[in-house]
Design a protein around this motif. Structure first.
Motif, short mmCIF file in Angstrom:
data_model
loop_
_atom_site.label_atom_id
_atom_site.label_comp_id
_atom_site.label_asym_id
_atom_site.label_seq_id
_atom_site.Cartn_x
_atom_site.Cartn_y
_atom_site.Cartn_z
N GLY A 1 -0.15 -5.09 13.45
CA GLY A 1 -0.01 -5.94 12.26
C GLY A 1 -0.80 -5.47 11.05
N LYS A 2 -1.61 -4.43 11.20
CA LYS A 2 -2.38 -3.90 10.06
C LYS A 2 -1.67 -2.70 9.46
N LEU A 3 -1.68 -2.65 8.14
CA LEU A 3 -1.03 -1.55 7.45
C LEU A 3 -2.08 -0.53 7.02
N THR A 4 -1.93 0.70 7.47
CA THR A 4 -2.84 1.74 7.00
C THR A 4 -2.01 2.85 6.38
N THR A 5 -2.58 3.48 5.36
CA THR A 5 -1.89 4.57 4.68
C THR A 5 -2.45 5.88 5.20
#
Length: 179
Positions: free
Chosen positions: A47-51
């Motif tokens: 559920g976490k967005l990382t680039t």
């Protein structure tokens, strides 16, 4: 100023930035532009967005030089730097990129900048992806898979005898009214 040539150097994958840092640190007299082509990808994990910014061509750097002599004169500095594997086509035959290889590398250098961002696309009435702009533009024929949910297109890139499948990000914009 003549036409620039681009030379590919194969280095240890995921050590591309370290290689450039070591080379520049040890040999400040080398001022040739070195292109490390990357792409921006958002990855959702728990559920976490990382680039992330992985390489477009993992393990390859591209050096801009006016001619072979410029590279040949500097080859030992490159070869002595930790992480160096080889020049292409080989250390004995350092050859500038040409044809499709050159087109592909220039596509990313000129259209995407150092980090390829998202392309803007829409899907036509046959659900085919249509690229409006961005790094995917002109590479439609290389798309092998589209993941609408993740906003990614997997493309196949060939460089010399190497083949890469990489994901490039896209965002879907409402279908355009065609002019």
């Amino acid at each position: 100023m003549g036409q620039m040539n681009y030379y590919a150097v194969q280095v240890k994958t995921r050590s591309e930035e370290k290689f450039i840092r070591l080379l520049r640190g040890s040999y400040p007299e080398i001022t040739l532009p070195i292109h490390y082509l990357r792409r921006r990808l958002d990855i959702r994990k728990n559920g976490k967005l990382t680039t992330t910014v992985p390489a477009v061509f993992p393990g390859y750097l591209f050096i801009e030089a006016e001619d072979d002599n410029e590279i040949i004169q500097r080859q030992w500095e490159f070869r002595r730097t930790e992480g160096f594997f080889r020049f292409l086509k080989s250390n004995q035959a350092i050859t500038p990129l040409s044809g499709r290889d050159l087109e592909l590398v220039l596509h990313f250098i000129n259209n995407a900048g150092p980090v390829a961002g998202r392309s803007r696309v829409y899907f036509n009435e046959n659900s085919r992806i249509v690229v409006i702009d961005g790094p995917l533009s002109g590479l439609e024929g290389r798309i092998i898979k589209v993941d609408k949910r993740k906003g990614r297109a997997k493309i196949k890139l060939d460089l010399y005898n190497d083949s890469f499948s990489i994901d490039l990000a896209f965002e879907v914009i409402g279908s355009l009214e065609h002019k």
